[in-house]
Design an enzyme around this catalytic site. Structure first.
Site, PDB file in Angstrom:
ATOM      1  N   TYR A 177     128.138 157.972 100.377  1.00 29.85           N
ATOM      2  CA  TYR A 177     128.527 159.357  99.467  1.00 29.85           C
ATOM      3  C   TYR A 177     129.536 160.188 100.334  1.00 29.85           C
ATOM      4  O   TYR A 177     130.785 160.639  99.822  1.00 29.85           O
ATOM      5  CB  TYR A 177     127.400 159.989  99.239  1.00 29.85           C
ATOM      6  CG  TYR A 177     126.333 159.095  98.293  1.00 29.85           C
ATOM      7  CD1 TYR A 177     126.753 158.778  97.294  1.00 29.85           C
ATOM      8  CD2 TYR A 177     125.192 158.605  99.121  1.00 29.85           C
ATOM      9  CE1 TYR A 177     126.048 157.731  96.383  1.00 29.85           C
ATOM     10  CE2 TYR A 177     124.145 157.788  98.252  1.00 29.85           C
ATOM     11  CZ  TYR A 177     124.734 157.206  96.955  1.00 29.85           C
ATOM     12  OH  TYR A 177     123.845 156.619  96.133  1.00 29.85           O
TER      13      TYR A 177
ATOM     14  N   PRO B 160     126.634 159.894  88.136  1.00 27.47           N
ATOM     15  CA  PRO B 160     126.463 159.337  86.994  1.00 27.47           C
ATOM     16  C   PRO B 160     126.184 160.567  85.829  1.00 27.47           C
ATOM     17  O   PRO B 160     126.074 161.718  86.315  1.00 27.47           O
ATOM     18  CB  PRO B 160     124.993 158.772  87.084  1.00 27.47           C
ATOM     19  CG  PRO B 160     124.799 158.707  88.527  1.00 27.47           C
ATOM     20  CD  PRO B 160     125.720 159.705  89.071  1.00 27.47           C
TER      21      PRO B 160
ATOM     22  N   HIS C  86     125.619 162.371  93.352  1.00 32.90           N
ATOM     23  CA  HIS C  86     124.548 161.237  93.675  1.00 32.90           C
ATOM     24  C   HIS C  86     123.974 161.321  95.256  1.00 32.90           C
ATOM     25  O   HIS C  86     123.162 160.607  95.475  1.00 32.90           O
ATOM     26  CB  HIS C  86     125.434 159.873  93.503  1.00 32.90           C
ATOM     27  CG  HIS C  86     124.571 158.680  93.004  1.00 32.90           C
ATOM     28  ND1 HIS C  86     122.943 158.681  93.404  1.00 32.90           N
ATOM     29  CD2 HIS C  86     124.818 157.715  92.218  1.00 32.90           C
ATOM     30  CE1 HIS C  86     122.794 157.687  92.820  1.00 32.90           C
ATOM     31  NE2 HIS C  86     124.022 157.036  92.006  1.00 32.90           N
TER      32      HIS C  86
ATOM     33  N   TYR D 149     126.272 143.487  91.223  1.00 28.27           N
ATOM     34  CA  TYR D 149     125.296 144.522  91.976  1.00 28.27           C
ATOM     35  C   TYR D 149     124.192 144.899  90.941  1.00 28.27           C
ATOM     36  O   TYR D 149     124.580 145.468  89.883  1.00 28.27           O
ATOM     37  CB  TYR D 149     125.991 145.737  92.415  1.00 28.27           C
ATOM     38  CG  TYR D 149     125.353 146.727  93.401  1.00 28.27           C
ATOM     39  CD1 TYR D 149     125.538 146.970  94.515  1.00 28.27           C
ATOM     40  CD2 TYR D 149     124.434 147.613  92.799  1.00 28.27           C
ATOM     41  CE1 TYR D 149     124.943 147.957  95.316  1.00 28.27           C
ATOM     42  CE2 TYR D 149     123.751 148.599  93.636  1.00 28.27           C
ATOM     43  CZ  TYR D 149     124.073 148.729  94.677  1.00 28.27           C
ATOM     44  OH  TYR D 149     123.350 149.819  95.482  1.00 28.27           O
TER      45      TYR D 149
ATOM     46  N   SER E 150     122.855 148.822  86.665  1.00 26.04           N
ATOM     47  CA  SER E 150     121.458 149.586  87.219  1.00 26.04           C
ATOM     48  C   SER E 150     120.661 149.697  86.067  1.00 26.04           C
ATOM     49  O   SER E 150     121.104 150.026  84.874  1.00 26.04           O
ATOM     50  CB  SER E 150     122.013 150.912  87.849  1.00 26.04           C
ATOM     51  OG  SER E 150     120.909 151.257  88.300  1.00 26.04           O
TER      52      SER E 150
HETATM   53  N1  COA Z   1     105.788 138.684  81.841  1.00 28.21           N
HETATM   54  C1  COA Z   1     105.245 139.728  81.257  1.00 28.21           C
HETATM   55  N2  COA Z   1     105.611 141.024  81.532  1.00 28.21           N
HETATM   56  C2  COA Z   1     106.418 141.214  82.651  1.00 28.21           C
HETATM   57  C3  COA Z   1     106.853 140.192  83.430  1.00 28.21           C
HETATM   58  C4  COA Z   1     106.374 138.764  82.994  1.00 28.21           C
HETATM   59  N3  COA Z   1     106.717 137.610  83.718  1.00 28.21           N
HETATM   60  N4  COA Z   1     107.486 140.592  84.483  1.00 28.21           N
HETATM   61  C5  COA Z   1     107.667 141.898  84.481  1.00 28.21           C
HETATM   62  N5  COA Z   1     106.951 142.403  83.130  1.00 28.21           N
HETATM   63  C6  COA Z   1     106.578 143.636  82.773  1.00 28.21           C
HETATM   64  C7  COA Z   1     106.230 144.634  83.989  1.00 28.21           C
HETATM   65  O1  COA Z   1     104.752 144.497  83.998  1.00 28.21           O
HETATM   66  C8  COA Z   1     106.730 145.815  83.374  1.00 28.21           C
HETATM   67  O2  COA Z   1     105.732 146.219  82.210  1.00 28.21           O
HETATM   68  P1  COA Z   1     105.849 147.831  81.546  1.00 28.21           P
HETATM   69  O3  COA Z   1     106.827 147.791  80.647  1.00 28.21           O
HETATM   70  O4  COA Z   1     104.221 148.018  81.210  1.00 28.21           O
HETATM   71  O5  COA Z   1     106.084 148.833  83.008  1.00 28.21           O
HETATM   72  C9  COA Z   1     107.971 145.774  82.683  1.00 28.21           C
HETATM   73  O6  COA Z   1     107.901 144.058  82.208  1.00 28.21           O
HETATM   74  C10 COA Z   1     109.149 145.927  83.418  1.00 28.21           C
HETATM   75  O7  COA Z   1     109.371 144.883  84.606  1.00 28.21           O
HETATM   76  P2  COA Z   1     110.740 144.276  84.822  1.00 28.21           P
HETATM   77  O8  COA Z   1     111.492 144.343  83.780  1.00 28.21           O
HETATM   78  O9  COA Z   1     110.645 143.210  85.849  1.00 28.21           O
HETATM   79  O10 COA Z   1     111.425 145.620  85.750  1.00 28.21           O
HETATM   80  P3  COA Z   1     110.767 146.507  86.827  1.00 28.21           P
HETATM   81  O11 COA Z   1     110.074 147.607  86.170  1.00 28.21           O
HETATM   82  O12 COA Z   1     109.920 145.923  87.833  1.00 28.21           O
HETATM   83  O13 COA Z   1     112.166 146.986  87.537  1.00 28.21           O
HETATM   84  C11 COA Z   1     113.915 147.164  88.877  1.00 28.21           C
HETATM   85  C12 COA Z   1     113.104 146.410  88.210  1.00 28.21           C
HETATM   86  C13 COA Z   1     114.912 146.277  89.612  1.00 28.21           C
HETATM   87  C14 COA Z   1     114.882 147.832  87.889  1.00 28.21           C
HETATM   88  C15 COA Z   1     113.118 147.978  89.759  1.00 28.21           C
HETATM   89  O14 COA Z   1     112.365 147.326  90.659  1.00 28.21           O
HETATM   90  C16 COA Z   1     114.147 149.115  90.636  1.00 28.21           C
HETATM   91  O15 COA Z   1     114.237 148.790  91.693  1.00 28.21           O
HETATM   92  N6  COA Z   1     114.331 150.239  89.998  1.00 28.21           N
HETATM   93  C17 COA Z   1     115.184 151.502  90.670  1.00 28.21           C
HETATM   94  C18 COA Z   1     116.539 151.207  90.107  1.00 28.21           C
HETATM   95  C19 COA Z   1     117.322 152.277  90.637  1.00 28.21           C
HETATM   96  O16 COA Z   1     117.040 153.040  91.544  1.00 28.21           O
HETATM   97  N7  COA Z   1     118.301 152.657  89.731  1.00 28.21           N
HETATM   98  C20 COA Z   1     119.109 153.811  89.661  1.00 28.21           C
HETATM   99  C21 COA Z   1     120.165 153.889  90.430  1.00 28.21           C
HETATM  100  S1  COA Z   1     121.189 155.431  90.255  1.00 28.21           S
END
Ligand code: COA
Length: 634
Positions: free
Chosen positions: A115, A128, A351, A460, A562
């Site tokens: 940054y 953003p 950011h 990414y 993202s």
């Molecule tokens: N079968 C059924 N449900 C499933 C599943 C499967 N195989 N795998 C995941 N799910 C469900 C999860 O339990 C979760 O349920 P919820 O809606 O009740 O919470 C939902 O699906 C979402 O899971 P998933 O899509 O796998 O994503 P996640 O919530 O684990 O997120 C990332 C993944 C990478 C986005 C997250 O780990 C992360 O790092 N987020 C931060 C990103 C960030 O900082 N962004 C901003 C940058 S400015």
């Protein structure tokens, strides 16, 4: 450079350590416990992954995006790098030592290189925007009333930060680092000629009690607390905002705020000149110290309901150019809430101090707060008139403003951003097929890109490292061998659907495995960066693996993506991080998915519209495939 979350290509300069801007001591007169500190102390430190593991995973990550002979060359470089007693081992030892002596071996370096040393304008390239659903007001009075409630909602959230009563967040049952919440209020980025810095006044012994309001490009200091420390009520805020609006008619006053849209070196120079004047310095300091900025935007040409969200994304990302609202901002401010007269509402955030999720959590709270019925009229009290910040504009400042206007207008013309509400399904469909929704969406992005370009690209996705103390992000490399096999097979009529489904399952599972590895601190990108920075720290020349063409390709993210989930039906948006790439941010809701897609008009190879349509098509086709193909029961 590294940028947004931080997805940009990097030219990491050797850098020294920064001031410990992450070692936050929240300051508040009402602070009652050390809950925050004890929570933070209980979090694990960020691990340094094993060297051999990263080298092997790096090769695997390169496979779908570089040619065979290049890969061979990189393998040789990595073998030499990992040699017993060689450079890799030395740098790895250095990193491990650093990790043993720091709260987080990466975080201070990261803020610097991702940054503060990143020199492109923060506008579009780093900060953003966040687009909220259109609110139900259409005039100035409605705008002011809503703004008053929004301020009250933010102050309500702030009280949870100040009291340390903010609920601890969890991911997969593990508690998350809460530090970013303590970084976003009363903080501001300050431009420098080669490197910027951040100040956080929440940590001072007299934390600020005012916000800045900008209306018709004119800045005001608005005290939002009474002398007894209680916040102004929405009614009182409304009366104060009324005073601000009536004392700032549309004029041809110089839009000083537009200077913050400039290239950072240019702004650094202009800043030094601007703040030579004592009055100007005080004005700037009032903005920097304020809890946040509220931008009351002027009317915009009316747009159809269909394109409203896309136009709102423009307004949140950069303000629409100098003739619209780009000067009605202070883009260095960590938090800017933006409200238009036509019900447009959202935010822009700088950011460096935080990722999207804490900002969205704040927004979710504020949106709920604004829905509460009006409280009974508060008693009339005398409130002093908000102070207008009067800048002295010298010819040089005027020249800098003119240059900033021109440059901002070029950037505004160049960015093409579109918000798509994908209404066919949301998280429900992948979940019903026992797939991670995030992985499903990422594989759809891979398919969309492949269909447009007949190749895979370095991709990414931000992964949160908040399971670790002061953790920020690592990279999920969504283009994998498994995703490449799937996208190549998908439109191949010689392949059976059962085979395609099998490849889809493998691709989704590979993505989910990478995600699990990344959020556990075992991804490759920050480790590789750390090794590179460690070499600089030890004054060694840049190791060959980082001057290798494959490394540049790996960092040329044509898809910069993202997920930023929220309770509110909103979407975050950002620009592409390379000139020939796309920015894609999405918010998967249960029954629909909000996407913001961006690209640059100056690149003839990219088209936001085509990409947006390709993503919709890929998602629908993947669902159809799953629905039409019975899967073998395991
Ligand atoms: N079968 C059924 N449900 C499933 C599943 C499967 N195989 N795998 C995941 N799910 C469900 C999860 O339990 C979760 O349920 P919820 O809606 O009740 O919470 C939902 O699906 C979402 O899971 P998933 O899509 O796998 O994503 P996640 O919530 O684990 O997120 C990332 C993944 C990478 C986005 C997250 O780990 C992360 O790092 N987020 C931060 C990103 C960030 O900082 N962004 C901003 C940058 S400015």
């Amino acid at each position: 450079m590294w940028g947004i979350c931080s997805r940009t290509m990097v030219k990491v300069n050797p850098c020294g350590l920064i001031k410990p801007c992450h070692l936050v001591k929240p300051v508040s007169s009402t602070r009652v416990s050390g809950r925050y500190q004890s929570h933070q102390r209980g979090l694990p430190g960020l691990p340094v992954p094993p060297l051999q593991q990263t080298c092997e995973r790096y090769i695997t990550a390169l496979e779908p995006i570089v040619e065979g002979d290049e890969l061979q060359h990189t393998k040789q470089l990595l073998q030499e790098f990992q040699r017993a007693g060689g450079l890799g081992e030395r740098l790895q030892r250095g990193l491990e030592k650093r990790a043993a002596n720091a709260d987080n071996w990466l975080s201070q370096w990261w803020v610097q290189v991702a940054y503060l040393e990143y020199r492109l304008p923060v506008v579009v390239h780093s900060s953003p925007g966040l687009v909220l659903p259109r609110m139900d007001f259409r005039d100035k009075q409605g705008q002011i009333r809503f703004a008053a409630k929004l301020i009250a909602g933010v102050l309500d959230f702030k009280s949870m930060i100040d009291n340390e009563t903010l609920p601890i967040e969890y991911m997969g049952g593990k508690p998350l680092c809460m530090n970013q919440y303590y970084e976003v209020m009363s903080s501001c980025r300050i431009p420098g000629v080669k490197r910027d810095s951040i100040v956080n006044h929440a940590k001072s012994s007299t934390p600020p009690k005012h916000i800045t309001v900008v209306h018709n490009h004119q800045f005001f200091v608005l005290d939002v607390y009474h002398s007894d420390g209680s916040p102004l009520t929405a009614d009182q805020l409304c009366a104060q905002l009324d005073k601000i609006c009536s004392s700032s008619p549309h004029t041809d006053l110089e839009p000083v705020g537009i200077l913050t849209t400039q290239h950072r070196d240019a702004w650094g120079k202009a800043y030094a000149n601007l703040t030579k004047d004592k009055t100007n310095k005080e004005c700037v300091s009032a903005i920097q110290r304020s809890v946040f900025t509220l931008c009351l935007d002027g009317a915009r040409p009316p747009v159809s309901e269909d394109s409203h969200r896309s136009i709102a994304a423009v307004q949140m990302l950069h303000g629409g150019g100098s003739s619209l609202n780009s000067g009605n901002r202070w883009f260095d401010k960590t938090l800017q809430f933006i409200i238009g007269e036509d019900g447009t509402c959202g935010a822009n955030y700088e950011h460096a101090p935080a990722e999207g999720p804490p900002i969205v959590a704040l927004i979710d709270h504020v949106v709920e707060y604004t829905k509460k019925p009006d409280s009974p009229q508060s008693p009339m009290v005398h409130l002093s008139t908000p102070q207008k910040l009067q800048f002295n504009i010298t010819p040089q400042i005027k020249k800098d403003i003119e240059q900033a206007k021109q440059d901002m207008n070029i950037l505004a013309q160049d960015l093409d951003v579109k918000v798509v509400v994908f209404g066919h399904f949301g998280k429900n469909v992948p979940k019903a097929h026992q797939m991670s929704p995030d992985a499903f969406i990422q594989i759809a992005l891979q398919l969309a890109y492949y269909r447009l370009y007949q190749r895979c690209c370095a991709t990414y996705e931000s992964a949160s490292l908040r399971m670790f103390r002061l953790g920020r992000t690592d990279t999920i490399r969504s283009a994998s061998g498994a995703s490449a096999s799937f996208v190549k097979a998908f439109d191949d009529s010689s392949k059976q659907n059962t085979e395609k489904v099998d490849l889809l399952v493998k691709a989704v599972n590979a993505h989910r495995s990478y995600t699990t590895m990344a959020i556990s601190g075992q991804a490759i990108d920050r480790h590789l960066l750390g090794l590179k920075l460690q070499a600089a720290e030890e004054k060694l020349s840049v190791p060959d693996i980082f001057t290798d063409a494959a490394y540049s390709k790996a960092l040329h993210y044509r898809l910069s993506t993202s997920q930023v989930p929220s309770k509110t039906d909103c979407v975050m948006c950002f620009g592409p991080v390379v000139s020939d790439g796309y920015g894609v941010c999405y918010n998967p809701m249960n029954q629909h998915i909000n996407f913001a897609v961006s690209s640059f008009n100056s690149c003839t190879d990219t088209s936001t519209e085509r990409m947006a349509r390709a993503v919709e098509g890929a998602l629908c086709d993947m669902r159809t495939l799953l629905e039409q193909t019975p899967r073998a029961k395991l």
